[in-house]
Design a protein around this motif. Structure first.
Motif, PDB file in Angstrom:
ATOM      1  N   UNK A  77       1.023  -1.123   0.013  1.00 59.14           N
ATOM      2  CA  UNK A  77       0.082  -0.070   0.048  1.00 59.14           C
ATOM      3  C   UNK A  77       0.847   1.183  -0.089  1.00 59.14           C
ATOM      4  N   UNK A  78       0.257   2.311  -0.505  1.00 57.80           N
ATOM      5  CA  UNK A  78       0.823   3.660  -0.429  1.00 57.80           C
ATOM      6  C   UNK A  78       0.024   4.564   0.590  1.00 57.80           C
ATOM      7  N   UNK A  79       0.727   4.967   1.651  1.00 57.92           N
ATOM      8  CA  UNK A  79      -0.347   5.830   2.499  1.00 57.92           C
ATOM      9  C   UNK A  79      -0.081   7.305   2.111  1.00 57.92           C
ATOM     10  N   UNK A  80      -1.160   7.928   1.878  1.00 59.13           N
ATOM     11  CA  UNK A  80      -0.689   9.511   1.446  1.00 59.13           C
ATOM     12  C   UNK A  80      -1.501  10.383   2.279  1.00 59.13           C
ATOM     13  N   UNK A  81      -0.745  11.549   2.395  1.00 59.81           N
ATOM     14  CA  UNK A  81      -1.309  12.779   3.396  1.00 59.81           C
ATOM     15  C   UNK A  81      -0.959  13.975   2.605  1.00 59.81           C
ATOM     16  N   UNK A  82      -1.769  15.322   2.947  1.00 63.35           N
ATOM     17  CA  UNK A  82      -1.538  16.415   2.446  1.00 63.35           C
ATOM     18  C   UNK A  82      -0.736  17.199   3.328  1.00 63.35           C
ATOM     19  N   UNK A  83       0.479  17.781   2.841  1.00 65.15           N
ATOM     20  CA  UNK A  83       1.335  18.459   3.702  1.00 65.15           C
ATOM     21  C   UNK A  83       0.727  19.861   4.322  1.00 65.15           C
ATOM     22  N   UNK A  84      -0.553  20.198   3.927  1.00 64.22           N
ATOM     23  CA  UNK A  84      -1.098  21.555   4.002  1.00 64.22           C
ATOM     24  C   UNK A  84      -2.171  21.157   5.165  1.00 64.22           C
ATOM     25  N   UNK A  85      -2.556  19.796   5.455  1.00 66.51           N
ATOM     26  CA  UNK A  85      -3.468  19.353   6.530  1.00 66.51           C
ATOM     27  C   UNK A  85      -2.806  18.487   7.465  1.00 66.51           C
ATOM     28  N   UNK A  86      -2.397  19.054   8.802  1.00 70.53           N
ATOM     29  CA  UNK A  86      -1.858  18.427   9.540  1.00 70.53           C
ATOM     30  C   UNK A  86      -2.530  16.999   9.860  1.00 70.53           C
ATOM     31  N   UNK A  87      -3.990  17.312  10.215  1.00 68.47           N
ATOM     32  CA  UNK A  87      -4.734  15.728  10.587  1.00 68.47           C
ATOM     33  C   UNK A  87      -4.465  14.607   9.762  1.00 68.47           C
ATOM     34  N   UNK A  88      -4.233  14.897   8.430  1.00 71.48           N
ATOM     35  CA  UNK A  88      -4.081  13.842   7.459  1.00 71.48           C
ATOM     36  C   UNK A  88      -2.669  13.382   7.635  1.00 71.48           C
ATOM     37  N   UNK A  89      -1.684  13.712   8.234  1.00 71.82           N
ATOM     38  CA  UNK A  89      -0.449  13.385   8.570  1.00 71.82           C
ATOM     39  C   UNK A  89      -0.563  12.679   9.963  1.00 71.82           C
ATOM     40  N   UNK A  90      -1.465  13.235  10.926  1.00 77.10           N
ATOM     41  CA  UNK A  90      -1.695  12.564  12.117  1.00 77.10           C
ATOM     42  C   UNK A  90      -2.238  11.181  12.085  1.00 77.10           C
ATOM     43  N   UNK A  91      -2.987  10.863  11.098  1.00 77.14           N
ATOM     44  CA  UNK A  91      -3.823   9.839  11.013  1.00 77.14           C
ATOM     45  C   UNK A  91      -3.055   8.619   9.850  1.00 77.14           C
ATOM     46  N   UNK A  92      -1.995   8.978   9.734  1.00 76.75           N
ATOM     47  CA  UNK A  92      -1.052   7.981   8.838  1.00 76.75           C
ATOM     48  C   UNK A  92      -0.880   6.564   9.612  1.00 76.75           C
ATOM     49  N   UNK A  93      -0.681   6.665  10.821  1.00 76.52           N
ATOM     50  CA  UNK A  93      -0.605   5.631  11.766  1.00 76.52           C
ATOM     51  C   UNK A  93      -1.931   4.504  11.586  1.00 76.52           C
ATOM     52  N   UNK A  94      -3.053   5.426  11.864  1.00 73.03           N
ATOM     53  CA  UNK A  94      -4.310   4.659  11.930  1.00 73.03           C
ATOM     54  C   UNK A  94      -4.527   3.901  10.411  1.00 73.03           C
ATOM     55  N   UNK A  95      -4.141   4.451   9.281  1.00 73.82           N
ATOM     56  CA  UNK A  95      -4.259   3.712   8.031  1.00 73.82           C
ATOM     57  C   UNK A  95      -3.351   2.710   8.060  1.00 73.82           C
ATOM     58  N   UNK A  96      -2.093   2.777   8.540  1.00 77.90           N
ATOM     59  CA  UNK A  96      -1.070   1.855   8.768  1.00 77.90           C
ATOM     60  C   UNK A  96      -1.543   0.487   9.365  1.00 77.90           C
ATOM     61  N   UNK A  97      -2.136   0.803  10.569  1.00 78.79           N
ATOM     62  CA  UNK A  97      -2.634  -0.219  11.500  1.00 78.79           C
ATOM     63  C   UNK A  97      -3.877  -1.029  10.852  1.00 78.79           C
ATOM     64  N   UNK A  98      -4.755  -0.109  10.238  1.00 76.18           N
ATOM     65  CA  UNK A  98      -5.805  -0.604   9.434  1.00 76.18           C
ATOM     66  C   UNK A  98      -5.451  -1.528   8.417  1.00 76.18           C
ATOM     67  N   UNK A  99      -4.347  -1.359   7.555  1.00 81.01           N
ATOM     68  CA  UNK A  99      -3.908  -2.204   6.851  1.00 81.01           C
ATOM     69  C   UNK A  99      -3.270  -3.518   7.098  1.00 81.01           C
ATOM     70  N   UNK A 100      -2.372  -3.314   8.171  1.00 80.73           N
ATOM     71  CA  UNK A 100      -1.950  -4.482   8.790  1.00 80.73           C
ATOM     72  C   UNK A 100      -3.201  -5.292   9.578  1.00 80.73           C
TER      73      UNK A 100
END
Length: 121
Positions: free
Chosen positions: A86-109
């Motif tokens: 998987x590729x997990x994507x965030x928007x550099x202008x939206x801090x929340x999208x960076x903060x949720x990266x680990x949630x996406x990673x955990x969901x994938x796993x």
């Protein structure tokens, strides 16, 4: 070497991240070399393919663009099934999208683990 004799590999890649971070833009830029400033939110999932040649092997990437809205996350197992990465994507202008990266990673796993444990049992 004759193309018909080359080894072929199919890899399923899923693109994950919050809604509106640019998953569709990233995918379209990579596959079609096109950028469109106006996209509608993806509903469910969509996929495109891209063929690559790596040494003597033909690789087909099946790239799945998944909806980032929480209401579609419950459909996850169907999207994750057969995924090679998987590729997990965030928007550099939206801090929340960076903060949720680990949630996406955990969901994938989690989804991959559930699929594998079901397959192996």
């Amino acid at each position: 070497m004759d193309v018909s004799k080359k080894r072929r590999t199919l890899l399923k890649v899923i693109v994950l991240g919050d809604s509106g971070v640019g998953k569709t833009s990233l995918m379209n830029q990579y596959v079609y070399n096109k950028f469109n400033q106006q996209y509608k939110a993806t509903i469910g999932a969509d996929f495109v393919t891209k063929e690559l040649q790596i040494d003597d092997k033909l690789v087909t990437l099946q790239i799945w663009d998944t909806a980032g809205q929480e209401r579609f996350q419950s459909l996850g197992s169907a999207f994750y099934r057969g995924a090679d990465c998987c590729a997990i994507v965030f928007d550099v202008n939206i801090l929340r999208s960076f903060e949720t990266l680990n949630n996406w990673r955990e969901e994938f796993l989690k989804q991959i683990h559930l699929i594998l444990s079901h397959f192996l049992s």
